[in-house]
Structure formats: C-alpha cells, structure tokens
Design a protein around this motif. Structure first.
Motif, PDB file in Angstrom:
ATOM      1  N   SER A 295      15.888  -2.860   9.236  1.00 15.84           N
ATOM      2  CA  SER A 295      14.457  -2.763   8.952  1.00 15.84           C
ATOM      3  C   SER A 295      13.836  -1.586   9.704  1.00 15.84           C
ATOM      4  O   SER A 295      13.039  -0.813   9.161  1.00 15.84           O
ATOM      5  CB  SER A 295      13.767  -4.075   9.332  1.00 15.84           C
ATOM      6  N   SER A 296      14.227  -1.452  11.007  1.00 12.61           N
ATOM      7  CA  SER A 296      13.693  -0.338  11.797  1.00 12.61           C
ATOM      8  C   SER A 296      14.177   0.994  11.250  1.00 12.61           C
ATOM      9  O   SER A 296      13.416   1.961  11.161  1.00 12.61           O
ATOM     10  CB  SER A 296      14.110  -0.500  13.262  1.00 12.61           C
ATOM     11  N   ARG A 297      15.475   1.043  10.819  1.00 11.28           N
ATOM     12  CA  ARG A 297      16.000   2.287  10.237  1.00 11.28           C
ATOM     13  C   ARG A 297      15.290   2.613   8.938  1.00 11.28           C
ATOM     14  O   ARG A 297      14.999   3.782   8.637  1.00 11.28           O
ATOM     15  CB  ARG A 297      17.497   2.155  10.014  1.00 11.28           C
ATOM     16  N   ASP A 298      15.010   1.559   8.148  1.00  6.84           N
ATOM     17  CA  ASP A 298      14.262   1.782   6.911  1.00  6.84           C
ATOM     18  C   ASP A 298      12.884   2.358   7.215  1.00  6.84           C
ATOM     19  O   ASP A 298      12.410   3.297   6.554  1.00  6.84           O
ATOM     20  CB  ASP A 298      14.135   0.462   6.162  1.00  6.84           C
ATOM     21  N   SER A 299      12.240   1.796   8.270  1.00  6.45           N
ATOM     22  CA  SER A 299      10.925   2.330   8.660  1.00  6.45           C
ATOM     23  C   SER A 299      11.043   3.784   9.124  1.00  6.45           C
ATOM     24  O   SER A 299      10.203   4.629   8.778  1.00  6.45           O
ATOM     25  CB  SER A 299      10.338   1.461   9.772  1.00  6.45           C
ATOM     26  N   GLU A 300      12.121   4.068   9.895  1.00  9.55           N
ATOM     27  CA  GLU A 300      12.319   5.443  10.358  1.00  9.55           C
ATOM     28  C   GLU A 300      12.533   6.395   9.181  1.00  9.55           C
ATOM     29  O   GLU A 300      12.008   7.503   9.158  1.00  9.55           O
ATOM     30  CB  GLU A 300      13.512   5.495  11.310  1.00  9.55           C
TER      31      GLU A 300
END
Length: 348
Positions: A295-300
């Motif tokens: 999820s954090s990578r998707d946000s990044e």
C-alpha cells in the motif's frame, strides 16, 4: 566553473550577439552568453585579439551583416530543432515512464489481490484449525474427567477388595479355630470315652447321661460348624463375585488405559499443532506487513506519477517560455534589420 576547451570562435559569436543586441561585449557579459562557462582570462584574451583584429572599432555600432543574420537564423532554427527534439525526447520518456509505472501498478495490484486471496485462505484454514483444536481440547478434557472418575472407581474397588480379603482371612482364621476346637473336642471325647470304658459299669449311666449331653453339645457344635461352613461358602461365593467384578474392572481399566493412550496421542498432536498455529500467526502478521508495504509503495508510485506529471508540465512551460523567447528574439532581429533597410534610402 571554468570550461576547458573554449574556442575563439565561440567568444566571437557571443561578442557579435551582444553587439547585435546593442550591449557592450564585456568579459562578464560574454561569459553569461556562453552559459557562465569558460575562464575569464581566456575570454579577455580572445576579446583583446578580436579588438586588435577589428582595429579597435569593436565599440562602434556596425550594421548587422548578412552572415550574422544567417548565423542568428541558424541559431534560431537549431534552437527550435533542439527544443523540439528535447520535447519529443521528454514526451517519449514520460510516456515510457507512464507505461512502466502502469505496468508496475498493475503487477502490484495483481500481486496484492493474490496476497489478499492467500491471506483469506490462510485465515480460513487457521480458523478451521482453531475450531478443530478447540473440539480436540474439549474431547480431551471430557476423556480426562472420565479417566479420573474411572481411576477413582478402580481405587474404591481395590479398597473394597482389600477389605474383602481381610474379611476372608478373618473367616479362614475362624474356620481354623473351629476345626481346631472340634479336633480338640473330638480328642477330649475320645479320651473321655476311653476313660469311661475303663471305669466301672456303675458309671455307665452317668457316662451315658454325660454322653447324651456331649452328643447334644456335639450336635450344637456340628450345627455351628455347618453354619460356619455355610457362611464360608457364602463368603467364597461373594469373594468369587468380587474377583469377577475386579476382573471386569481390570478389563475396563485396560480399556481406559487404551483410551488414555489415544488421548495422549491426540494431546501430542495438539501440541504439535500449536507451533503451526503460531507459525501461521507469524505468517499472517508478515502478510499484513507486506500488504502495508504494498500500500505504501502504491502511494509512493502514485506520488512519483504526480511528480512526473508536474515535471512534464514544468518542461512544457519551459519549452513554451523558450518558444516565446525565440519569438521575441526574431522580433528583435526584425526590428534591428529595419534601420538597415531604411539607411540606403536616406543616402539617396
């Protein structure tokens, strides 16, 4: 920072550009036109040589020659072509980055969906294992209570058997005492009979009376012995029944031992399942962590895409500004060229 390999022709072009703009070709101005590169000493040397070659007329306002016009036109064309190429290259790079990011986001979404599916399957399996473990634990508790109850019953039966054994030994002792008394009595009677036979016949009647009394006592004793034998037979039957009951209880106890062994196997299996449950808990936590990372990578990636869009917009704005500068430069050149066209008419 000074640039190595600065040519005199480059300084001359920058000098002519400044002269065409009506500006004084100082060392700092030439260096700015060159993009803040080159050594000031080298630029000063080249400017001095150019002034000597021009006879010191570098400060005079010279008309723009045809070569300078061609040079400016070439520079404008080259700048426009380079700008177009740069725009096309940046657009291609942005498109390729967008495509790569879209592919990466699709892969991340697919991986995220697979991870969620695996996580759901793992959670369902863990719930099933937990339910099975609870059923096994309840069955183990039930069997443990039954085993405890049967063990207490076995202890009670053993105590009763011990009491029966003590009572049987007491009866045997009583029987032995009765037999000893009977033998002693028989011996006494026999001795008394011998004595009575040897005595005088006058004592026959007395002996007969005594004999009758003794016979009566003997009958009583025999009745007592019969009663004792009946009691002994009854106790023997009770002992046989108790032994049968003990045998049945031993059989039940062996069955219970088998059940206890089976329960021990189930308990060992349950103990073996506990580390698996712990490992599955750890796996669930890892999957949750990976899901959070995805999820954090998707946000990044989304932030990176937004940054790329901002860079692309900035590049487009920069290109538009360069185009506007080129238009202004062309207009300035046209305005510079108008006095040249008017000077011949004034001469005439």
């Amino acid at each position: 920072m000074a640039r190595t390999g600065l040519y005199k022709s480059e300084v001359e072009k920058a000098r002519n550009t400044l002269i065409a703009q009506g500006r004084h070709p100082s060392v700092d101005a030439v260096r700015i036109v060159l993009g803040n590169t080159g050594s000031k000493t080298t630029i000063h040397k080249y400017l001095k040589e150019l002034e000597e070659e021009g006879g010191g007329n570098s400060r005079s306002k010279a008309p723009v020659s045809e070569a300078l016009q061609n040079l400016v036109a070439q520079l404008a064309t080259q700048l426009e072509a380079e700008a177009d190429n740069r725009i096309a290259e940046m657009a291609a790079q942005c498109n390729e980055r967008d495509r790569l990011h879209a592919v990466e986001i699709a892969e991340l979404k697919a991986s995220n969906a697979q991870t969620k599916e695996k996580l759901d399957l793992t959670i369902a399996a863990i719930k099933q294992e937990i339910a099975s473990h609870e059923q096994t634990r309840e069955a183990l508790q039930t069997e443990s209570m039954a085993h405890h109850t049967l063990a207490q019953q076995v202890i009670d039966l053993r105590e009763r058997l011990a009491e029966n054994e003590i009572h049987r030994q007491s009866l045997e002792e009583k029987h032995q005492h009765a037999r000893d008394a009977l033998e002693h009595y028989r011996a006494s009677v026999k001795e008394q009979r011998d004595q009575d036979i040897r005595r005088h016949e006058q004592q026959v009647q007395q002996l007969q009376a005594e004999q009758r009394q003794l016979q009566q006592s003997l009958i009583n004793k025999q009745n007592e012995i019969t009663r004792l034998n009946q009691d002994g037979a009854r106790w023997v039957a009770e002992i046989a029944q108790a032994q049968k009951t003990i045998y049945e209880e031993q059989t039940n106890f062996r069955k219970l031992n088998s059940q206890v062994e089976a329960l021990r196997v189930i308990e060992q299996r349950a103990r073996l399942l506990e580390p698996q449950l712990n490992e599955k808990d750890v796996l669930i936590e890892e999957l949750k962590t990976r899901l959070t990372d995805f999820s954090s990578r998707d946000s990044e990636h989304q932030q990176h895409l937004r940054q790329i869009e901002l860079d692309l917009n900035a590049a487009k704005a920069k290109i538009e500004a360069q185009e506007m500068m080129m238009v202004e430069l062309k207009n300035l050149l046209r305005e510079r060229m108008k006095p040249e066209d008017e000077e011949p008419h004034a001469g005439k």
